[in-house]
Design a protein around this motif. Structure first.
Motif, PDB file in Angstrom:
ATOM      1  N   THR A 141      71.583  28.159  25.463  1.00 53.03           N
ATOM      2  CA  THR A 141      72.057  27.560  24.209  1.00 53.03           C
ATOM      3  C   THR A 141      70.922  26.862  23.491  1.00 53.03           C
ATOM      4  O   THR A 141      70.760  26.993  22.266  1.00 53.03           O
ATOM      5  CB  THR A 141      73.188  26.564  24.493  1.00 53.03           C
ATOM      6  N   TYR A 142      70.113  26.122  24.239  1.00 48.20           N
ATOM      7  CA  TYR A 142      68.967  25.444  23.637  1.00 48.20           C
ATOM      8  C   TYR A 142      68.006  26.450  23.005  1.00 48.20           C
ATOM      9  O   TYR A 142      67.540  26.263  21.865  1.00 48.20           O
ATOM     10  CB  TYR A 142      68.241  24.613  24.691  1.00 48.20           C
ATOM     11  N   GLY A 143      67.694  27.514  23.745  1.00 48.28           N
ATOM     12  CA  GLY A 143      66.767  28.517  23.223  1.00 48.28           C
ATOM     13  C   GLY A 143      67.291  29.182  21.967  1.00 48.28           C
ATOM     14  O   GLY A 143      66.562  29.356  20.984  1.00 48.28           O
ATOM     15  N   ARG A 144      68.569  29.532  21.987  1.00 49.69           N
ATOM     16  CA  ARG A 144      69.178  30.205  20.833  1.00 49.69           C
ATOM     17  C   ARG A 144      69.217  29.283  19.615  1.00 49.69           C
ATOM     18  O   ARG A 144      68.857  29.685  18.498  1.00 49.69           O
ATOM     19  CB  ARG A 144      70.584  30.659  21.219  1.00 49.69           C
ATOM     20  N   ASN A 145      69.640  28.041  19.808  1.00 48.35           N
ATOM     21  CA  ASN A 145      69.746  27.120  18.679  1.00 48.35           C
ATOM     22  C   ASN A 145      68.380  26.774  18.087  1.00 48.35           C
ATOM     23  O   ASN A 145      68.227  26.664  16.864  1.00 48.35           O
ATOM     24  CB  ASN A 145      70.461  25.841  19.115  1.00 48.35           C
ATOM     25  N   THR A 146      67.388  26.603  18.958  1.00 46.47           N
ATOM     26  CA  THR A 146      66.054  26.281  18.467  1.00 46.47           C
ATOM     27  C   THR A 146      65.470  27.465  17.705  1.00 46.47           C
ATOM     28  O   THR A 146      64.818  27.295  16.665  1.00 46.47           O
ATOM     29  CB  THR A 146      65.132  25.885  19.629  1.00 46.47           C
ATOM     30  N   ALA A 147      65.685  28.676  18.210  1.00 43.08           N
ATOM     31  CA  ALA A 147      65.189  29.865  17.519  1.00 43.08           C
ATOM     32  C   ALA A 147      65.852  30.029  16.152  1.00 43.08           C
ATOM     33  O   ALA A 147      65.204  30.469  15.191  1.00 43.08           O
ATOM     34  CB  ALA A 147      65.418  31.108  18.372  1.00 43.08           C
ATOM     35  N   LEU A 148      67.126  29.675  16.040  1.00 46.84           N
ATOM     36  CA  LEU A 148      67.788  29.722  14.734  1.00 46.84           C
ATOM     37  C   LEU A 148      67.065  28.822  13.734  1.00 46.84           C
ATOM     38  O   LEU A 148      66.843  29.204  12.575  1.00 46.84           O
ATOM     39  CB  LEU A 148      69.245  29.287  14.859  1.00 46.84           C
ATOM     40  N   LEU A 149      66.678  27.622  14.188  1.00 45.67           N
ATOM     41  CA  LEU A 149      65.944  26.715  13.312  1.00 45.67           C
ATOM     42  C   LEU A 149      64.574  27.288  12.948  1.00 45.67           C
ATOM     43  O   LEU A 149      64.112  27.142  11.806  1.00 45.67           O
ATOM     44  CB  LEU A 149      65.777  25.361  13.991  1.00 45.67           C
ATOM     45  N   CYS A 150      63.931  27.949  13.910  1.00 41.70           N
ATOM     46  CA  CYS A 150      62.642  28.589  13.636  1.00 41.70           C
ATOM     47  C   CYS A 150      62.790  29.650  12.544  1.00 41.70           C
ATOM     48  O   CYS A 150      61.976  29.723  11.610  1.00 41.70           O
ATOM     49  CB  CYS A 150      62.087  29.242  14.906  1.00 41.70           C
TER      50      CYS A 150
END
Length: 355
Positions: A127-136
């Protein structure tokens, strides 16, 4: 009909695009908000500059030159801005597709998921990886817009190109949604062709060409005529991409040949295989295609079915037809040289590439 490309130094153009991307990203560093972790900034700096064919900037540049624009820095900056938009699209696409690799390295969401795991942080790494990548991805889209507007052209020029730019953004997002719908819909050849035209073909070739031409003040007739070249070439490019996603060499493509099959990506090639499959083949397709646990042996079975049904041969034929249509159209579009020769060379690279 074959058009022979005159020598054009695409590698020099790529170097210039990259230099402008580096300069733009470096300027963002001092403006990064105080107290905010720099993980996103660092990851994007690495991702944007870690390879890529720079096709969209190249098509934009040659659209400008074909419309009579001179070689200068503002068009190089404006064209390079499309690479930031491409980064946005890649990052979000990898999240939607669940792809773990991009350009021979972990995809952005995997980078941050692995950081979470190594750091033993609370919560779910995925979840952390997915959410951070969305922000990227969101930041890349915003930076693309900023870089385009700061390219150094007049407001009137920017407005002409930005109208096409805005249309391209809408098409890409609508195409991604259509791709999701197709994945749970009929899976037909027609719907798969519509997806590649909207999601990939136009934003790879047609719209960058038109953006460049519009920035140069091209008449509406020329901007419209570029569709006849760009659309079939963009189709051929994406069809080749789908073939490489299943039959390519991961060491060359930088992407796993399992991802598209595990995801059940609704490509034209898979729709053709499904249409031509006999009962036994159809049953095996249902069992393996879209199975997240698919292994190398299962993938080999799927590739064998694609070959046996003639789907791969049909795709290669379709690529040739689309590429020929693009070449014929290119010969008829009133473009200044050396743009026509350069675009002929790019067309050959897009169709016959191995990565």
């Amino acid at each position: 009909m074959t058009l022979t490309a005159a020598p054009t130094d695409a590698s020099e153009l790529r170097t210039r695009f990259d230099a402008e991307l580096v300069a733009f990203l470096d300027r963002q560093g001092p403006d990064w908000p105080d107290g905010a972790p720099r993980g996103i900034f660092t990851a994007l700096h690495r991702f944007v500059l870690a390879g890529g064919k720079r096709l969209r900037p190249l098509f934009c540049y040659w659209g400008w030159r074909g419309a009579g624009g001179a070689d200068d820095r503002p068009i190089v900056v404006a064209a390079a801005a499309l690479e930031l938009f491409h980064a946005f699209a890649l990052i979000h696409d990898d999240i939607l597709d669940g792809s773990d690799h991009r350009r021979g390295a972990p995809s952005v969401h995997r980078v941050f998921a692995e950081l979470h795991t190594r750091s033993a942080w609370r919560g779910d790494p995925e979840t952390y990886g997915r959410n951070t990548a969305l922000l990227c991805g969101d930041l890349c889209a915003a930076w693309s817009d900023q870089m385009f507007h700061e390219c150094g052209m007049t407001s009137a020029q920017i407005w002409q190109g930005y109208r096409v730019f805005a249309r391209m953004r809408t098409e890409v997002i609508a195409g991604e949604y259509l791709d999701l719908v197709s994945g749970v819909g009929d899976g037909s050849v027609a719907s798969a062709l519509t997806v590649i035209r909207m999601k990939a073909a136009r934003y790879t070739v047609t719209r960058p060409l038109q953006i460049g031409a519009a920035l140069a003040g091209a008449p509406a007739e020329l901007v419209a005529a570029l569709v006849d070249f760009g659309d079939p070439l963009g189709d051929a490019f994406q069809l080749r991409d789908d073939v490489l996603g299943v039959f390519g060499d991961p060491a060359v493509t930088g992407k796993s040949i399992l991802d598209d099959l595990r995801e059940g990506k609704p490509t034209v090639m898979m729709a053709m295989a499904r249409d031509a499959a006999d009962r036994a083949q159809a049953a095996r397709l249902r069992e393996l295609f879209g199975n997240p646990e698919l292994d190398a042996a299962g993938a080999a079975d799927l590739r064998a079915i694609i070959e046996a049904t003639g789907a791969r041969e049909k795709i290669e034929r379709l690529i040739r037809v689309r590429a020929d249509a693009a070449r014929v159209a290119l010969a008829q579009v009133p473009l200044a040289e050396p743009a026509r020769a350069a675009l002929a060379g790019l067309a050959d690279q897009a169709v016959h590439r191995q990565h």
